[in-house]
Design a protein around this motif. Structure first.
Motif, PDB file in Angstrom:
ATOM      1  N   LYS A 119     113.417 -11.390-108.074  1.00 58.17           N
ATOM      2  CA  LYS A 119     113.317 -10.050-108.635  1.00 58.17           C
ATOM      3  C   LYS A 119     112.274  -9.190-107.927  1.00 58.17           C
ATOM      4  CE  LYS A 119     115.113 -11.247-113.211  1.00 58.17           C
ATOM      5  NZ  LYS A 119     114.911 -11.186-114.667  1.00 58.17           N
ATOM      6  N   GLU A 120     111.824  -9.682-106.799  1.00 54.97           N
ATOM      7  CA  GLU A 120     110.920  -8.896-105.981  1.00 54.97           C
ATOM      8  C   GLU A 120     111.740  -8.104-104.976  1.00 54.97           C
ATOM      9  OE1 GLU A 120     108.439 -11.801-104.192  1.00 54.97           O
ATOM     10  OE2 GLU A 120     106.990 -11.793-105.829  1.00 54.97           O
ATOM     11  N   LYS A 121     111.258  -6.920-104.649  1.00 54.40           N
ATOM     12  CA  LYS A 121     111.955  -6.114-103.645  1.00 54.40           C
ATOM     13  C   LYS A 121     111.564  -6.595-102.260  1.00 54.40           C
ATOM     14  CE  LYS A 121     113.821  -1.864-105.265  1.00 54.40           C
ATOM     15  NZ  LYS A 121     114.129  -0.503-104.829  1.00 54.40           N
ATOM     16  N   LYS A 122     112.575  -6.747-101.425  1.00 56.50           N
ATOM     17  CA  LYS A 122     112.355  -7.221-100.068  1.00 56.50           C
ATOM     18  C   LYS A 122     112.889  -6.192 -99.076  1.00 56.50           C
ATOM     19  CE  LYS A 122     110.966 -11.461-101.240  1.00 56.50           C
ATOM     20  NZ  LYS A 122     109.666 -12.060-100.847  1.00 56.50           N
ATOM     21  N   PHE A 123     112.295  -6.175 -97.890  1.00 61.15           N
ATOM     22  CA  PHE A 123     112.822  -5.358 -96.808  1.00 61.15           C
ATOM     23  C   PHE A 123     113.917  -6.132 -96.088  1.00 61.15           C
ATOM     24  CE2 PHE A 123     108.603  -3.206 -96.961  1.00 61.15           C
ATOM     25  CZ  PHE A 123     109.075  -1.910 -97.088  1.00 61.15           C
ATOM     26  N   ALA A 124     114.894  -5.385 -95.579  1.00 64.78           N
ATOM     27  CA  ALA A 124     115.931  -5.978 -94.741  1.00 64.78           C
ATOM     28  C   ALA A 124     116.103  -5.102 -93.515  1.00 64.78           C
ATOM     29  CB  ALA A 124     117.255  -6.095 -95.502  1.00 64.78           C
ATOM     30  N   CYS A 125     115.895  -5.685 -92.348  1.00 70.64           N
ATOM     31  CA  CYS A 125     116.072  -4.966 -91.087  1.00 70.64           C
ATOM     32  C   CYS A 125     117.494  -5.228 -90.594  1.00 70.64           C
ATOM     33  CB  CYS A 125     115.056  -5.446 -90.063  1.00 70.64           C
ATOM     34  SG  CYS A 125     115.093  -4.504 -88.519  1.00 70.64           S
ATOM     35  N   ILE A 126     118.247  -4.153 -90.347  1.00 74.96           N
ATOM     36  CA  ILE A 126     119.659  -4.297 -90.000  1.00 74.96           C
ATOM     37  C   ILE A 126     119.925  -3.653 -88.648  1.00 74.96           C
ATOM     38  CG2 ILE A 126     122.011  -3.652 -90.658  1.00 74.96           C
ATOM     39  CD1 ILE A 126     121.054  -3.771 -93.570  1.00 74.96           C
ATOM     40  N   THR A 127     120.605  -4.390 -87.797  1.00 70.13           N
ATOM     41  CA  THR A 127     121.017  -3.902 -86.488  1.00 70.13           C
ATOM     42  C   THR A 127     122.531  -3.898 -86.437  1.00 70.13           C
ATOM     43  OG1 THR A 127     119.041  -4.787 -85.414  1.00 70.13           O
ATOM     44  CG2 THR A 127     120.920  -4.309 -84.004  1.00 70.13           C
ATOM     45  N   SER A 128     123.119  -2.811 -85.980  1.00 70.34           N
ATOM     46  CA  SER A 128     124.582  -2.719 -85.993  1.00 70.34           C
ATOM     47  C   SER A 128     125.110  -1.813 -84.890  1.00 70.34           C
ATOM     48  CB  SER A 128     125.067  -2.207 -87.347  1.00 70.34           C
ATOM     49  OG  SER A 128     126.483  -2.178 -87.396  1.00 70.34           O
ATOM     50  N   PHE A 129     126.318  -2.160 -84.433  1.00 67.12           N
ATOM     51  CA  PHE A 129     127.070  -1.318 -83.503  1.00 67.12           C
ATOM     52  C   PHE A 129     128.122  -0.493 -84.245  1.00 67.12           C
ATOM     53  CE2 PHE A 129     125.744  -4.824 -80.694  1.00 67.12           C
ATOM     54  CZ  PHE A 129     125.337  -4.145 -79.556  1.00 67.12           C
ATOM     55  N   ILE A 130     128.286  -0.732 -85.550  1.00 71.08           N
ATOM     56  CA  ILE A 130     129.394  -0.152 -86.307  1.00 71.08           C
ATOM     57  C   ILE A 130     128.880   0.922 -87.259  1.00 71.08           C
ATOM     58  CG2 ILE A 130     131.413  -0.689 -87.723  1.00 71.08           C
ATOM     59  CD1 ILE A 130     130.905  -3.653 -86.960  1.00 71.08           C
TER      60      ILE A 130
END
Length: 205
Positions: A119-130
């Motif tokens: 229930k903790e907020k986490k960062f998510a780093c996203i890399t995409s070509f789409i």
């Protein structure tokens, strides 16, 4: 409509700063003709190597099937797929891949947050070509990064999305179509910086 009406559409295409019929000299309202002109211009009748026109065509097509969640192998086919038919379209989004001036696929990275099982907020780093088009004003385009969701048992919907894919194929190959998801990460781009665009088959997001 009269003779003035027959000429004002042509006049709008040549010079839409005013609406004075060039032959008969009569004034006329060109707002309806403007709409017709835009429809004819963006219903598949564009130069497929012009990234700006393709992005605007995709944006206009998606707006026509806009849902409450608004925030085949060619662009023309994908656009016609979400516009065609009399029934309500089942697909509302045309994902695409962009190519930079050096013909390299354009890859973007962004950061979002999600609630972890603790229930903790986490960062998510996203890399995409789409990407999907969110907005286009003729000069600037707002794109949203798309990615593929992970296994349903994972509490992290973006697990492994930060993987540094070396190519669009590495990101897309063998992924399920229905697993393509929106990330909520948007970027602003100048379409003139790109030399090519490849459309994926239309999907529903």
């Amino acid at each position: 409509m009269g003779m003035c009406g027959k000429n004002k559409f042509k006049n709008y295409e040549k010079n839409h700063d005013h609406c004075e019929d060039p032959v008969y000299g009569c004034e006329c309202s060109w707002e309806p003709e403007k709409e017709k002109y835009e429809e004819s211009k963006y219903h598949g009748n564009f130069h497929e190597n012009c990234v700006g026109e393709v992005l605007e065509a995709i944006h206009k097509a998606q707006r026509r099937v806009k849902t409450e969640n608004d925030c085949k192998t060619s662009c023309k086919d994908s656009i016609e797929e979400i516009l065609g038919g009399s029934k309500k379209p089942k697909k509302n989004t045309i994902p695409f891949i962009l190519y930079c001036g050096d013909c390299e696929p354009f890859k973007a990275t962004g950061v979002t947050t999600f609630t972890h099982h603790s229930k903790e907020k986490k960062f998510a780093c996203i890399t995409s070509f789409i990407f999907m088009i969110k907005d286009f004003d003729g000069k600037c385009a707002v794109l949203e990064l798309l990615t593929f969701k992970q296994c349903k048992s994972s509490k992290d919907p973006f697990k492994n999305s930060s993987k540094d894919f070396c190519s669009p194929c590495a990101q897309v190959d063998f992924e399920n179509v229905e697993d393509l998801i929106r990330t909520g990460i948007c970027i602003n781009v100048d379409p003139s910086c790109f030399c090519a665009v490849t459309c994926l088959p239309a999907v529903r997001l």
